[in-house]
Design an enzyme around this catalytic site. Structure first.
Site, mmCIF file in Angstrom:
data_model
loop_
_atom_site.group_PDB
_atom_site.id
_atom_site.type_symbol
_atom_site.label_atom_id
_atom_site.label_comp_id
_atom_site.label_asym_id
_atom_site.label_seq_id
_atom_site.Cartn_x
_atom_site.Cartn_y
_atom_site.Cartn_z
ATOM 1 N N TYR A 360 0.834 -1.203 0.000
ATOM 2 C CA TYR A 360 0.000 0.000 0.000
ATOM 3 C C TYR A 360 0.879 1.266 0.000
ATOM 4 O O TYR A 360 1.745 1.415 0.865
ATOM 5 C CB TYR A 360 -0.892 -0.026 1.248
ATOM 6 N N CYS A 759 -12.011 28.220 38.636
ATOM 7 C CA CYS A 759 -12.474 27.222 37.661
ATOM 8 C C CYS A 759 -13.214 26.117 38.418
ATOM 9 O O CYS A 759 -12.709 25.630 39.439
ATOM 10 C CB CYS A 759 -11.266 26.644 36.910
ATOM 11 N N CYS A 768 -8.494 24.866 34.502
ATOM 12 C CA CYS A 768 -7.514 25.945 34.364
ATOM 13 C C CYS A 768 -7.232 26.560 35.736
ATOM 14 O O CYS A 768 -7.829 26.194 36.741
ATOM 15 C CB CYS A 768 -8.040 26.997 33.393
ATOM 16 N N CYS A 823 14.910 46.207 42.394
ATOM 17 C CA CYS A 823 13.842 46.086 41.405
ATOM 18 C C CYS A 823 13.065 44.793 41.628
ATOM 19 O O CYS A 823 13.312 44.062 42.586
ATOM 20 C CB CYS A 823 14.419 46.119 39.989
ATOM 21 N N CYS A 848 15.386 48.851 36.458
ATOM 22 C CA CYS A 848 16.078 47.564 36.512
ATOM 23 C C CYS A 848 17.421 47.686 35.779
ATOM 24 O O CYS A 848 17.507 48.292 34.711
ATOM 25 C CB CYS A 848 15.223 46.485 35.851
#
Length: 915
Positions: A360, A759, A768, A823, A848
DNA sequence: GCAAGGTC
C-alpha cells in the site's frame, strides 16, 4: 413413577444447564450476527482472513470493488456469525442546500451560514446499498475503519447508514494498530465505543473547508473576472486552506531571493600539491566580510609560510542506508532522483499496488513490523539480472537487517515490493525499480570508509583538509541513486613541517537560497502540517493547474502573476491567507474538540462567523471611566486603536488573528493582567454580539516580558451561543469556558472570608488556574491578584494591578540609594535620568539594571518618598511595559519607551528587527 | 464552476 419423573427432570435440567453453559442452546436459537465494516476492501479482506484463520468465504457485494467475507468468530464469549465488507473511504459528502449550490443564486458571503447536508454520492450508492442490505440481518455492527481521525468519522458515516436501515443495533469500534493476526484478534476481544468527539472534529474540518473554500473561491473568482475580464474569463481562482499556504511557500521563497542582498566575502586558501595530487586546506575562520582584515591574516601567513601539522585523525565513517520508504519520502526521492512529479508518482504507485507489485503506497510508517518476513520478500528479487545478485548476497550474509525509522501510522507497513516483475515499462518500471532498490538498500548495510582529517597551523591561523577511503560500498552497490566519492590526501604526520604550494586570498559572494523544488515544497508542507501524505501531491498539482505557480527549468517553482497577485493582495489587506499558521490554528482547535475541551459549534463560530469584536466593558476603580464611560461597548478588532492602547492590547496581534478572533496579545507585561482587573466580573455580551465572551489572564505566570510579546497573552475567547445560557448570574467564566464557581477564602490572613471565583474543575483535575476576586471582595482582598493593596493604592489612578504592586514596593524600598532600591528581580537598581523633552526632563528615577531583553518593569522616581503611590504625572518609563499610570493626563506616550512622539506601533525599541 | 479528506 414419580421418582422416575424427578430423575428425568433432574437430568433434563442438568442437560439444559450444560447446553446453556456451552452456549449451544443460545447459538442454536439466537446466534448473534455482526456486520463488520472496514475502510477499504483490502483491509476487510485481510482482517476477515486473520479473524477466520483463513477460513472466510467471499461473495460479491453490489459494488464490484467492495466484496463481502463471511466467517465465524468468538465475540465477547459467544460464537457469532460475521459478515465483513468495506466502504472506500468517506461514504458521505458534504454539500450546500438548494440555491446555495449555484454561483449566481446567492452571495458568497452567505455560504458561511448556508445550510449544508451530507449525502451519498452516486458512485458510492452501491456501497451504501450493500451496507443497508447486509445490516438488516444483523444484530450488531463492528466498525473496523482506520484508527485515525478520518477513520473515526467514516465509522460514524457507516453507523448513520446502518442505523437508518436497522434499529436496535449494537454498535462497537475495533481499535487496531496494524492488520496482523495478533492485532485484529486483540481488537475483537477489546471492542470499544466509537469516539464521537474525534468524528466531530472531522465534521468541523469538512464544514470549514467547504464553507471557507467555496465562499472565497466564488468571491475572488467572480470579483477578479469582473476586474480582468479579458484575462480571467473561464478561469477559476480557487481558495483552499491547503492550496493557499502551498502557494505561500513558493511566493515566500521567491521573495527571499528577490530581496536577497549579495555580499562579498574573502577567505584564505592553502594548497599543497605533490606529484599531481592537489590538496586544499580550508581556513578555520571560513570567510570574512572585511577584505582588509582578511589581507592582514594573509600577510601574517605569507610572512612565515611554513605549515605545521597539528593533528592527523583517522576514523571510520559511515554513509547510512535509506530508511524504509514512506509516502512522502517516495514522492520526494522520485521527484529528485527519477524526475517524476509527485502526482504522477502516486498514480504510478497506485497502479503498482493494485497489480500487486508493491505494498500500500500511502503510509507514514518507516519501520518494518518485527513479524514481517523480509527474507522472503528479498528472496523474490534474486532472479533479476540487475539486482538479483545483490538480493542473494543479503540472504547469504545473515539476512535482511533493515534500518528502522521511528514513525508509524499504526496501519500500513513501509512501501516495499510484494511481487517480482520484469514486465513493466516506462516510468512504471523506473518507479518499481526504485522501490525495489530502496528496499534492498534498506535491508543491506551502511557503506563504510576511513576518513582522515589533517589540521595545520600557519602563523597561528588554522586550516584543515580531509581525505576519504571507501572500504565497503554495501548498500551503494544497489542504490544507484547516491554516490560517495573517495578523496585522496597526502600522508601527513603530526609535527611535520611543510611548505604549502600556495596561500591565496580568494573572494566570493554570498548567494540567495535556490527556488523551491517539488521535494522542498513537500518537505515544507509536511513540516507545517499542510495536507496529508496522501494529498501533498494534489495540492501542488492544484496550484499548478490554477496557474498560481509554474516550473522553471522543469524543476523550480516560481509564482505566476496570478499567484503572486493573490498573495500580495491579501497580504496588503492584512489577511495572512497564504501563511501556514491559519491551518495550524484549525488543527489546534480540532485537537481540542477531540479532547473534549472545545465544542464543535464554538470552533465553527470562531472560524466562520462574522468578524465581530464588540464587547461590553465595565471598569473597576473608575480606572478609565473618564474617557470611556462604563458600560462601554468597544471594539478590539482595531476600529478603536486608542481603546486598544488603553488596554495595552497589541493591535498587530489582533490583526494577525482577525480571521479567528481567538486571541489578542497584550503589548506589555504589566498589563497582561490589566484586562481582567479593571473590567468588572459582569462581562456582558453586547447586543451586537452573538456570543458571550470570556476574559482571562496570564496571572501568576512568570513570563520574561520583553522576550516574546506573543507570550504575554490575555486570552479573549468567543464561546458558543449555547454556553450563554449556562452562565451563572455573574457571567464569570473561567479560561476553559466553564461558569466559574464562587468560593470564600479560608486562609487565616487578611483575605479570610473574602470571596473569589475559580475554575469549577480546578487545575489539579485538568481545569484551568483561573482566579478572580469577587467584586464585593476586591476592595478588601489583597488585590485582584496576589499582592495586598494598601489604602493609598486603592486611590491611585492606575488601571493595573501590577502598577499597584510597583507602588507598594516603592513605598517599602529605601530613599534613593541604588544600593537600597531593588527592582522586581530583587537586584540593586540603576539610577537613570530623563533626557526626553518634557516636564520631567532631568529628573532621576530607578530602573532595573538588566539589559533590555531581560529587564523587569520596575520604576520609581528618585526624588519621591516611598509613601506616595505610583507616579501621578506622565511618567518616563524605565522599560517597555511600565507607566500605565500616566494615562490620566491624557498625554499619550509609547508604551514601550515612553516617548510622546510616537506610540508603541512605531516604536523602534519594540520592533528592532523590522524597523 | 468551489475545499480537503478518504480510496478504487
Amino acid at each position: 413413577m414419580l421418582q422416575c419423573l424427578e430423575k428425568l427432570n433432574s437430568r433434563l435440567n442438568r442437560t439444559l444447564c450444560f447446553l446453556v453453559n456451552k452456549q449451544i442452546f443460545v447459538n442454536k436459537y439466537s446466534t448473534m450476527k455482526y456486520l463488520n465494516v472496514a475502510e477499504k476492501n483490502d483491509a476487510a479482506k485481510n482482517i476477515a482472513s486473520h479473524l477466520s484463520k483463513g477460513t472466510s468465504t467471499g461473495r460479491k457485494g453490489l459494488s464490484k470493488y467492495n466484496k463481502i467475507y463471511q466467517f465465524k468468530a468468538n465475540v465477547m464469549g459467544q460464537d457469532c456469525e460475521m459478515v465483513m465488507t468495506s466502504v472506500s473511504g468517506h461514504l458521505l459528502a458534504l454539500e450546500f442546500s438548494g440555491t446555495y449550490r449555484t454561483w449566481q443564486t446567492c452571495s458568497p458571503l452567505s455560504l458561511f451560514d448556508a445550510p449544508v447536508f451530507k449525502y451519498c454520492p452516486e458512485n458510492y450508492q452501491k456501497i451504501k446499498m450493500t451496507l443497508e442490505r447486509e445490516v438488516r440481518s444483523c444484530q450488531g455492527l463492528i466498525i473496523w475503519t482506520d484508527c485515525d481521525r478520518e477513520g473515526e468519522n467514516i465509522g460514524f458515516e457507516i453507523i448513520d447508514v446502518c442505523k437508518a436501515a436497522r434499529t436496535n443495533l449494537k454498535i462497537y469500534r475495533a481499535k487496531f494498530s496494524e492488520i496482523t493476526l495478533v492485532s485484529v484478534n486483540r481488537a475483537l476481544q477489546n471492542l470499544e465505543e466509537p469516539n464521537k468527539n474525534t468524528s466531530n472534529a472531522v465534521d468541523v474540518r469538512q464544514e470549514l473547508d467547504l464553507r471557507i473554500g467555496a465562499a472565497f473561491t466564488r468571491f475572488q473568482t467572480l470579483r477578479l473576472q469582473k476586474v480582468f475580464p479579458s484575462k480571467l474569463t473561464d478561469t477559476i481562482v480557487s481558495y483552499g486552506s491547503c492550496q493557499f499556504p502551498t502557494l505561500g511557500f513558493v511566493v515566500e521563497r521567491y521573495r527571499a531571493i528577490e530581496n536577497f542582498i549579495v555580499e562579498t566575502f574573502w577567505k584564505l586558501k592553502v594548497n599543497h600539491t605533490i606529484e599531481n595530487l592537489s590538496v586544499e586546506f580550508a581556513w578555520e575562520r571560513f570567510r570574512l566580510f572585511d577584505e582588509y582584515a582578511c589581507k592582514i591574516f594573509h600577510d601574517i601567513c605569507t610572512e612565515n609560510p611554513l605549515a605545521r601539522v597539528l593533528e592527523v585523525k583517522t576514523k571510520p565513517k559511515s554513509k547510512w542506508r535509506p530508511l524504509p520508504l514512506e509516502t512522502v519520502e517516495l514522492e520526494k526521492q522520485a521527484s529528485r532522483k527519477l524526475k517524476i512529479h509527485a502526482k504522477e508518482t502516486m498514480q504510478l504507485a497506485e497502479k503498482l499496488y493494485t497489480q500487486g507489485f508493491i505494498s500500500y503506497p500511502r503510509t507514514e510508517t518507516n519501520e518494518f513490523p518485527k513479524e514481517m518476513n523480509l527474507a522472503q520478500l528479498v528472496g523474490q528479487q534474486t532472479g533479476d539480472p540487475n539486482w538479483g545478485t545483490f538480493a542473494q548476497k543479503i540472504l547469504d550474509n545473515g539476512g535482511p537487517t533493515p534500518r528502522q525509522g521511528k514513525k508509524s501510522d499504526k496501519a500500513h507497513p513501509p512501501i516495499h515490493p510484494t511481487k517480482y516483475t520484469n514486465n513493466l515499462s516506462g516510468n512504471e518500471k523506473r518507479l518499481y525499480e526504485f522501490i525495489v532498490r530502496s528496499f534492498l538498500a534498506c535491508c543491506s548495510k551502511d557503506a563504510q570508509g576511513q576518513e582522515t582529517i589533517v589540521n595545520i597551523d600557519i602563523g597561528r591561523e588554522k586550516f584543515s583538509a580531509n581525505g576519504l577511503v571507501i572500504t565497503e560500498l554495501n548498500y551503494l552497490e544497489v542504490y544507484i541513486y547516491e554516490k560517495w566519492s573517495s578523496k585522496e590526501i597526502h600522508v601527513y604526520q603530526e609535527g611535520q613541517i611543510f611548505s604549502p604550494t600556495s596561500i591565496d586570498i580568494v573572494s566570493g559572494t554570498t548567494s540567495p537560497p535556490s527556488l523551491l523544488t517539488e521535494a522542498d515544497l513537500i518537505s515544507l508542507m509536511e513540516k507545517h502540517g499542510i495536507g496529508t501524505d496522501a494529498t501533498h501531491a494534489e495540492h501542488i498539482e492544484k496550484i499548478k493547474s490554477r496557474s498560481y505557480v509554474a516550473l522553471a527549468d522543469e524543476k523550480y517553482f516560481v509564482p505566476g502573476v496570478l499567484g503572486m497577485g493573490l498573495v500580495e493582495g491579501y497580504d496588503a489587506m492584512g489577511l495572512e491567507m497564504s501563511k501556514p499558521h491559519l491551518r495550524a490554528q484549525l488543527e489546534s482547535d480540532l485537537k481540542e474538540i477531540i479532547e473534549g475541551r472545545k465544542q464543535p459549534e464554538a470552533v465553527l463560530s470562531e472560524q466562520c462567523g462574522p468578524d465581530y469584536k464588540m464587547m461590553k466593558f465595565e471598569w473597576r476603580n473608575n480606572s478609565i471611566s473618564h474617557i470611556y464611560a462604563p458600560p462601554y461597548t468597544g471594539c478590539i478588532g482595531g476600529c478603536d486603536r486608542t481603546f486598544l492602547e488603553y488596554l495595552n492590547i497589541n493591535i498587530n496581534s489582533v490583526i494577525k488573528t482577525s480571521g479567528s478572533s481567538a486571541q489578542v496579545t497584550s503589548s506589555n507585561t504589566s498589563s497582561r493582567t490589566d484586562i481582567s482587573v479593571p473590567i468588572q466580573n459582569h462581562i456582558i455580551p453586547s447586543n451586537a454580539l452573538r456570543n458571550p465572551i470570556e476574559i482571562g489572564s496570564n496571572r501568576g505566570r512568570d513570563i520574561p516580558a520583553q522576550r516574546n510579546n506573543a507570550m504575554n497573552t490575555t486570552n479573549i475567547r468567543m464561546n458558543s451561543a449555547s454556553n450563554a445560557a449556562n452562565l451563572d448570574d455573574n457571567h464569570v467564566v473561567c479560561r476553559c469556558s466553564k461558569p466559574a464557581i464562587l468560593l470564600t477564602s479560608k486562609k487565616q490572613n487578611q483575605n479570610f472570608g473574602q470571596k473569589f471565583y475559580k475554575c469549577p474543575v480546578g487545575k489539579e483535575n485538568g481545569g484551568c488556574d483561573f482566579f478572580l476576586w469577587a467584586p464585593e471582595s476586591v476592595n478588601n482582598a489583597q488585590s485582584a491578584f496576589e499582592t495586598p493593596p494598601s489604602s493609598s493604592e486603592q486611590t491611585t489612578f492606575n488601571t493595573t494591578g501590577v502598577a499597584r504592586r510597583d507602588a507598594n514596593r516603592n513605598r517599602n524600598t529605601g530613599s534613593g540609594n541604588t544600593d537600597d532600591v531593588k527592582c522586581d528581580c530583587r537586584l540593586p537598581c540603576k539610577k537613570l535620568t530623563v533626557h526626553k523633552e518634557g516636564p520631567n526632563k532631568g529628573r532621576q528615577f530607578y530602573g532595573c539594571a538588566k539589559d533590555l531583553s531581560s529587564k523587569c518593569n520596575f520604576f520609581k522616581w528618585a526624588d519621591e518618598s516611598g509613601s506616595r503611590p505610583g507616579p501621578a504625572r506622565p511618567a518616563p518609563v524605565s522599560s517597555r511595559g511600565g507607566g500605565r499610570a500616566s494615562r490620566r493626563g491624557a498625554v499619550r506616550h509609547c508604551s514601550f519607551c515612553g516617548s510622546t512622539e510616537h506610540d508603541f506601533r512605531t516604536c523602534s525599541i519594540r520592533r528592532p528587527s523590522t524597523d
